[in-house]
Design an enzyme around this catalytic site. Structure first.
Site, PDB file in Angstrom:
ATOM      1  N   GLU A  96     -21.861  25.946 -15.904  1.00 46.54           N
ATOM      2  CA  GLU A  96     -22.734  25.190 -14.975  1.00 46.54           C
ATOM      3  C   GLU A  96     -23.795  25.793 -14.099  1.00 46.54           C
ATOM      4  OE1 GLU A  96     -20.823  22.039 -12.543  1.00 46.54           O
ATOM      5  OE2 GLU A  96     -21.691  23.006 -10.824  1.00 46.54           O
TER       6      GLU A  96
ATOM      7  N   LYS B 127     -12.095  11.088 -10.937  1.00 46.04           N
ATOM      8  CA  LYS B 127     -12.398  11.855  -9.681  1.00 46.04           C
ATOM      9  C   LYS B 127     -11.905  10.937  -8.295  1.00 46.04           C
ATOM     10  CE  LYS B 127     -16.604  13.733  -7.543  1.00 46.04           C
ATOM     11  NZ  LYS B 127     -18.235  14.155  -7.975  1.00 46.04           N
TER      12      LYS B 127
ATOM     13  N   GLU C  26     -15.173  11.176 -16.012  1.00 49.69           N
ATOM     14  CA  GLU C  26     -14.479  11.940 -15.122  1.00 49.69           C
ATOM     15  C   GLU C  26     -13.538  11.172 -14.335  1.00 49.69           C
ATOM     16  OE1 GLU C  26     -16.115  15.915 -13.344  1.00 49.69           O
ATOM     17  OE2 GLU C  26     -16.482  14.451 -11.687  1.00 49.69           O
TER      18      GLU C  26
ATOM     19  N   GLU D  16     -25.362  16.865 -15.121  1.00 51.85           N
ATOM     20  CA  GLU D  16     -24.422  16.493 -14.350  1.00 51.85           C
ATOM     21  C   GLU D  16     -24.621  15.967 -12.812  1.00 51.85           C
ATOM     22  OE1 GLU D  16     -21.334  19.914 -13.898  1.00 51.85           O
ATOM     23  OE2 GLU D  16     -22.553  21.013 -15.325  1.00 51.85           O
ATOM     24  N   SER D  17     -24.066  15.136 -12.298  1.00 51.87           N
ATOM     25  CA  SER D  17     -24.398  14.549 -10.905  1.00 51.87           C
ATOM     26  C   SER D  17     -25.693  13.570 -10.872  1.00 51.87           C
ATOM     27  CB  SER D  17     -24.639  15.726  -9.913  1.00 51.87           C
ATOM     28  OG  SER D  17     -23.334  16.264  -9.843  1.00 51.87           O
TER      29      SER D  17
ATOM     30  N   ASN E  89     -26.445  21.108 -13.078  1.00 53.98           N
ATOM     31  CA  ASN E  89     -25.821  20.213 -11.843  1.00 53.98           C
ATOM     32  C   ASN E  89     -26.829  19.834 -10.876  1.00 53.98           C
ATOM     33  OD1 ASN E  89     -24.166  19.025 -10.043  1.00 53.98           O
ATOM     34  ND2 ASN E  89     -22.812  20.158  -9.897  1.00 53.98           N
TER      35      ASN E  89
ATOM     36  N   LYS F 227     -11.933  20.492 -14.595  1.00 61.48           N
ATOM     37  CA  LYS F 227     -12.839  20.606 -13.538  1.00 61.48           C
ATOM     38  C   LYS F 227     -12.395  21.035 -12.233  1.00 61.48           C
ATOM     39  CE  LYS F 227     -17.328  19.265 -12.613  1.00 61.48           C
ATOM     40  NZ  LYS F 227     -17.633  17.814 -11.959  1.00 61.48           N
TER      41      LYS F 227
END
Length: 256
Positions: free
Chosen positions: A164, A55, A53, A215-216, A185, A115
């Site tokens: 998601e 970011k 990503e 995710e995360s 997530n 995103k």
């Protein structure tokens, strides 16, 4: 927090629409060459796959990295072995833009994910017009009819949708619309708290044939290994890459 992020994203989309009406964005989307097949790129394999990503910032962590050249960073991700590139385009809290997405799309051959907090068709057409191959839809942000209609629109434009989720009910809703790329997530988008074990509690509800994305809460190769052991086909990584040597970090993560 999620409601505020969605409201801000919609307000920014309305500002862009005033300068570039829907019919122009729709025409640009339809004029794009065919989207890259993200499902093939992210197909489960012997090793985990990474969505890397671009970011700059987040509401929970503030500024992470300046990233003056998102295209160069994306090329590093491709060099390091990523299977797809995610680009944060939300402007207010993540300091992203559609220009970042366009620059990344022009620089790499991998599928590119927009995103953002997408809640209406204009944003979907924008994504394709900017070159996105994948769009994010967050179940918690959308009622079921809207979720279905945005998923169908994305599909009709040739894009893949990363849907998601954050709970068993949301996984069920994602599967009901026909999602074949489902993310879990670890970050609660209302409180922004993290639960790395959430993926493992929901993974068994995502059937074979649907690609599972964690995710995360990814800082180390150990976190990637944890998700892989819990059934993740793909792990989305942002902060750990923009705050380190991205090529070296990806190579370390992809050993898992």
């Amino acid at each position: 927090m999620l409601s505020d992020l969605v409201a801000g994203a919609l307000a920014d989309a309305e500002r862009r629409r005033a300068a570039r009406p829907l019919h122009l964005v729709e025409a640009a989307a339809l004029d794009r060459s065919a989207a890259i097949d993200a499902l093939t790129a992210l197909q489960p394999g012997e090793r985990v796959k990474i969505i890397a990503e671009v970011k700059r910032a987040s509401p929970s962590r503030g500024t992470l990295a300046e990233i003056s050249d998102p295209a160069s960073l994306a090329v590093s991700y491709e060099t390091g072995g990523a299977s797809a590139i995610s680009v944060l385009t939300e402007e207010r809290r993540f300091n992203g833009s559609l220009a970042d997405l366009e620059a990344v799309r022009a620089a790499v051959s991998l599928p590119v994910l927009r995103k953002d907090f997408i809640a209406e068709p204009y944003q979907v057409y924008e994504a394709r017009a900017a070159g996105a191959d994948i769009v994010l839809l967050i179940v918690a942000a959308l009622d079921q009819p809207t979720l279905q209609s945005l998923f169908d629109l994305s599909t009709s434009l040739g894009m893949t949708t990363l849907v998601e989720t954050h709970s068993a009910d949301e996984v069920s809703r994602a599967l009901d619309i026909g999602a074949n790329l489902v993310g879990v997530n670890a970050r609660n988008l209302s409180t922004f708290e993290l639960d790395r074990d959430l993926f493992g509690t929901l993974a068994d509800q995502i059937p074979s044939g649907v690609i599972r994305v964690a995710e995360s809460a990814v800082k180390t190769a150990g976190d990637v290994a944890h998700y892989r052991a819990s059934g993740a086909d793909v792990v989305l990584v942002g902060e750990a890459l923009v705050t380190s040597d991205p090529v070296a970090t990806l190579e370390e993560f992809l050993v898992v």
